[in-house]
Design an enzyme around this catalytic site. Structure first.
Site, PDB file in Angstrom:
ATOM      1  N   GLU A  42      10.485  -9.536  -0.526  1.00  0.00           N
ATOM      2  CA  GLU A  42       9.260  -9.185   0.195  1.00  0.00           C
ATOM      3  C   GLU A  42       8.245  -8.597  -0.780  1.00  0.00           C
ATOM      4  OE1 GLU A  42      10.852  -6.698   3.329  1.00  0.00           O
ATOM      5  OE2 GLU A  42      12.132  -8.320   4.057  1.00  0.00           O
ATOM      6  N   GLU A  59       5.751  -4.319   8.930  1.00  0.00           N
ATOM      7  CA  GLU A  59       6.106  -5.691   8.564  1.00  0.00           C
ATOM      8  C   GLU A  59       4.764  -6.369   8.307  1.00  0.00           C
ATOM      9  OE1 GLU A  59       9.076  -7.006   8.117  1.00  0.00           O
ATOM     10  OE2 GLU A  59      10.487  -5.754   9.229  1.00  0.00           O
ATOM     11  N   HIS A  63      13.880  -4.780   0.498  1.00  0.00           N
ATOM     12  CA  HIS A  63      14.274  -6.194   0.523  1.00  0.00           C
ATOM     13  C   HIS A  63      13.561  -6.894  -0.616  1.00  0.00           C
ATOM     14  CE1 HIS A  63      15.503  -5.975   5.019  1.00  0.00           C
ATOM     15  NE2 HIS A  63      16.552  -5.862   4.222  1.00  0.00           N
ATOM     16  N   HIS A  90       7.809  -3.392   4.581  1.00  0.00           N
ATOM     17  CA  HIS A  90       8.566  -4.642   4.543  1.00  0.00           C
ATOM     18  C   HIS A  90       7.605  -5.792   4.857  1.00  0.00           C
ATOM     19  CE1 HIS A  90      12.888  -3.292   4.532  1.00  0.00           C
ATOM     20  NE2 HIS A  90      12.278  -2.139   4.757  1.00  0.00           N
TER      21      HIS A  90
HETATM   22 ZN    ZN Z   1      12.491  -6.315   4.945  1.00  0.00          ZN
END
Ligand code: ZN
Length: 415
Positions: A175, A372, A172, A296
């Protein structure tokens, strides 16, 4: 030939667009109570005016960005429904202007610092320099992007055919802490004098890819800071969510066929060169991968497969136990708390077609996790300078402990 010339013209031509500015865009941290989440899910699925920085499903908070024009609508809606919220950033552009973007000087490994963000080409130049500096580092090409860029990484290997630890980030685009963290871990594996880190570097073949979505990452640097997807044009829109495009329960939950959304799954599973070529590369080494880590942000979560079910798979309880212990190790240095669980349990949200689900389902890798990273909605994707290195350090602590815990549970012992 003409095609190549035209393509390179498009890639090299200076942009005619001005970089998008987020003046007076606002970041909200919404704290829904039981029963209020539906309202946010509705907004998420049917109102593309708002950019959700986290999935509405997570029990404790949802981060949403609004343009100045739409702030009143959002705030009225929240007030009317008695939903609690706070504004964590009143002017997103101000935070963007403060972002620590440093320059890497080719040939000077010391010019790479770990409290800053770097561009795709600088990360590539740094990896080239690492391969020149260390005899046991080799460049790898793990795939290619829609716009024809290589998906590049390195392999750290002190012997032939050891078991593999695979790290990747930057799927992504916005990020940015993800590539920064992957680069920090790489740096530690190559330079640390800590005996545990040195042993980890020696005992495994490390495959490391900091930026798996180079087109999107470049776009987020050059044109639109909040870009998430790849850069495929689809009608009037751009981009497929590469973490919804893998061929594992594709489009089953938490993804969309609407190309205007941030969770557009693409026209079909593996429709995108990024996921198709990376998965093909992974297949060639899949039987040797002992541990797969996908990076992420944000929310401080350690996720395990799968995104559409709470039914445990064979070694699910081991994976969660190992993960929880590793997150205990992560918390020691600065007190940062992570929640560990599968995607559904940890954030009460369904999302399929993601990387880690495919890795688990198709490659049968014993231990598969998605980090995350920081934070919990204060800065979100705009994690400031004074948190970049600490995020890297605590994550490195957890990776070392994860290997240790995995061995206690009988994993990662096969070399
Ligand atoms: Zn992500």
């Amino acid at each position: 030939m003409l095609k190549i010339v035209l393509l390179s013209f498009v890639l090299l031509a200076p942009s005619v667009l001005a970089k998008f500015r987020f003046d007076n865009y606002t970041l909200y941290k919404i704290l829904p109570k039981n029963g209020q989440i539906k309202l946010l899910q509705n907004l998420y699925e049917h109102d593309s005016r708002f950019d959700f920085w986290t999935n509405p499903g997570r029990a404790d908070f949802v981060s949403v960005m609004s343009s100045p024009e739409n702030k009143a609508h959002l705030e009225n809606l929240l007030h009317k429904n008695n939903v609690q919220f706070e504004i964590t950033m009143g002017n997103i552009q101000e935070a963007i202007d403060k972002e620590p973007i440093k320059r890497y000087t080719r040939g000077n490994l010391r010019s790479m610092q770990f409290d800053a963000y770097y561009t795709n080409s600088e990360i590539n130049a740094w990896m080239d320099d690492l391969a020149r500096e260390y005899s046991f580092v080799t460049p790898i090409i793990a795939g290619r992007s829609f716009e024809g860029r290589q998906i590049r990484g390195i392999k750290i290997s002190h012997g032939s055919r050891r078991k593999i630890i695979f790290l990747e980030g930057g799927l992504h685009a916005r990020e940015w802490i993800s590539p920064a963290t992957v680069c920090y871990i790489t740096h530690q594996l190559l330079t640390s004098r800590d005996p545990e880190i040195m042993a980890a570097a020696r005992d495994f073949d490390w495959y490391i890819i900091p930026v798996t979505n180079p087109d999107g990452y470049i776009w987020s640097h050059d044109e639109f800071r909040m870009w998430r997807k790849n850069r495929r044009p689809v009608g009037q829109h751009f981009g497929v969510d590469l973490n919804r495009n893998w061929n594992s329960n594709w489009l089953v939950a938490g993804s969309s066929i609407d190309p205007s959304t941030e969770i557009y799954a693409g026209p079909g599973p593996f429709s995108e060169p990024e996921t198709r070529t990376l998965s093909a590369y992974l297949r060639t080494i899949g039987d040797r991968i002992d541990l797969y880590l996908s990076f992420h942000s944000f929310g401080q979560l350690l996720l395990v497969p799968f995104g559409n079910s709470t039914a445990p798979y064979a070694n699910y309880h081991d994976a969660v136990n190992i993960g929880r212990r590793a997150m205990g190790a992560l918390s020691v240095r600065f007190g940062t708390q992570y929640v560990t669980g599968n995607i559904v349990e940890a954030i009460n949200y369904y999302g399929t077609g993601g990387t880690i689900d495919w890795i688990k389902e198709h490659l049968k890798v014993p231990l598969v996790y998605c980090y995350e990273s920081r934070d919990r909605g204060q800065y979100g994707f705009l994690l400031p300078s004074d948190q970049i290195l600490p995020n890297g350090q605590e994550t490195m602590d957890s990776v070392v402990d994860m290997i240790h815990q995995a061995r206690r549970f009988g994993y990662m012992t096969g070399n």
